[in-house]
Design a protein around this motif. Sequence first.
Motif, short mmCIF file in Angstrom:
data_model
loop_
_atom_site.label_atom_id
_atom_site.label_comp_id
_atom_site.label_asym_id
_atom_site.label_seq_id
_atom_site.Cartn_x
_atom_site.Cartn_y
_atom_site.Cartn_z
N ALA A 185 79.57 -34.46 46.93
CA ALA A 185 80.87 -33.79 47.01
C ALA A 185 81.80 -34.18 45.85
N THR A 186 81.84 -35.45 45.51
CA THR A 186 82.74 -35.88 44.43
C THR A 186 82.32 -35.30 43.08
N PRO A 187 81.05 -35.44 42.66
CA PRO A 187 80.70 -34.82 41.38
C PRO A 187 80.84 -33.30 41.41
N ALA A 188 80.63 -32.68 42.56
CA ALA A 188 80.80 -31.23 42.65
C ALA A 188 82.27 -30.85 42.45
N ALA A 189 83.17 -31.64 43.01
CA ALA A 189 84.60 -31.37 42.85
C ALA A 189 85.02 -31.53 41.38
N ILE A 190 84.52 -32.58 40.73
CA ILE A 190 84.86 -32.78 39.31
C ILE A 190 84.26 -31.67 38.47
N MET A 191 83.06 -31.25 38.80
CA MET A 191 82.43 -30.14 38.07
C MET A 191 83.27 -28.87 38.18
N LEU A 192 83.72 -28.58 39.40
CA LEU A 192 84.56 -27.39 39.59
C LEU A 192 85.90 -27.54 38.88
N ALA A 193 86.44 -28.77 38.87
CA ALA A 193 87.69 -29.00 38.14
C ALA A 193 87.50 -28.80 36.64
N ALA A 194 86.32 -29.08 36.13
CA ALA A 194 86.05 -28.92 34.71
C ALA A 194 85.91 -27.46 34.31
N VAL A 195 85.70 -26.59 35.28
CA VAL A 195 85.63 -25.16 34.97
C VAL A 195 87.00 -24.65 34.53
N ALA A 196 88.07 -25.21 35.07
CA ALA A 196 89.42 -24.74 34.73
C ALA A 196 89.73 -24.89 33.25
N PRO A 197 89.54 -26.07 32.62
CA PRO A 197 89.83 -26.13 31.18
C PRO A 197 88.86 -25.27 30.36
N LEU A 198 87.64 -25.09 30.86
CA LEU A 198 86.70 -24.24 30.14
C LEU A 198 87.22 -22.79 30.10
N VAL A 199 87.62 -22.29 31.25
CA VAL A 199 88.14 -20.91 31.32
C VAL A 199 89.43 -20.78 30.51
N LEU A 200 90.32 -21.75 30.66
CA LEU A 200 91.59 -21.69 29.93
C LEU A 200 91.38 -21.82 28.43
N ALA A 201 90.44 -22.65 28.00
CA ALA A 201 90.17 -22.80 26.57
C ALA A 201 89.62 -21.52 25.98
N VAL A 202 88.69 -20.89 26.70
CA VAL A 202 88.13 -19.64 26.21
C VAL A 202 89.21 -18.56 26.17
N ALA A 203 90.10 -18.55 27.14
CA ALA A 203 91.16 -17.55 27.21
C ALA A 203 92.21 -17.72 26.11
N THR A 204 92.32 -18.91 25.54
CA THR A 204 93.35 -19.14 24.52
C THR A 204 92.80 -19.19 23.10
N VAL A 205 91.53 -18.82 22.92
CA VAL A 205 90.96 -18.83 21.55
C VAL A 205 91.50 -17.65 20.79
#
Length: 116
Positions: free
Chosen positions: A96-116
Amino acid sequence: MFLAYAVVAVVLSLLLVFSAVPDITRDPKITDGLKALGVPDSWFLPLGLVKIAGALGLLAGIAYRPLGIAAATGVVLYFLGAVMTHVRGGDKKGSATPAAIMLAAVAPLVLAVATV
C-alpha cells in the motif's frame, strides 16, 4: 500549472528523501521486512541513492522540465517495482505505501508534461 508542478515536485522530493534515509542507514524496521521479501542487503544503499536522485531530478525539473519528466517517470517505475516486489513476496498489505507513492509520482509527471 507551473506552480502546481513546483509544489508537487517539492512535496514528493521531501517524501523521497524521507523514504531514502531508512534505506541508507539500514533501519531494521524497514530493512528486515524487505529482506524477508528477498531484497539483498547490498541493495539498500543503491535503492536509497536512487530515491535521492529522483528527488533531485524532480527539483531540477522545476528549471528544466524534461529532466523533471524523466525523474517523475523513474520514480513511478521505481515504486511500480516496489509494489511488484511486495506482491511477489506475498505482502499485499505492505504494497500500500509504495503504491501510494507511485500514484503520488504520477501527479508531477502529468503536470510536467502539461507545462512543456
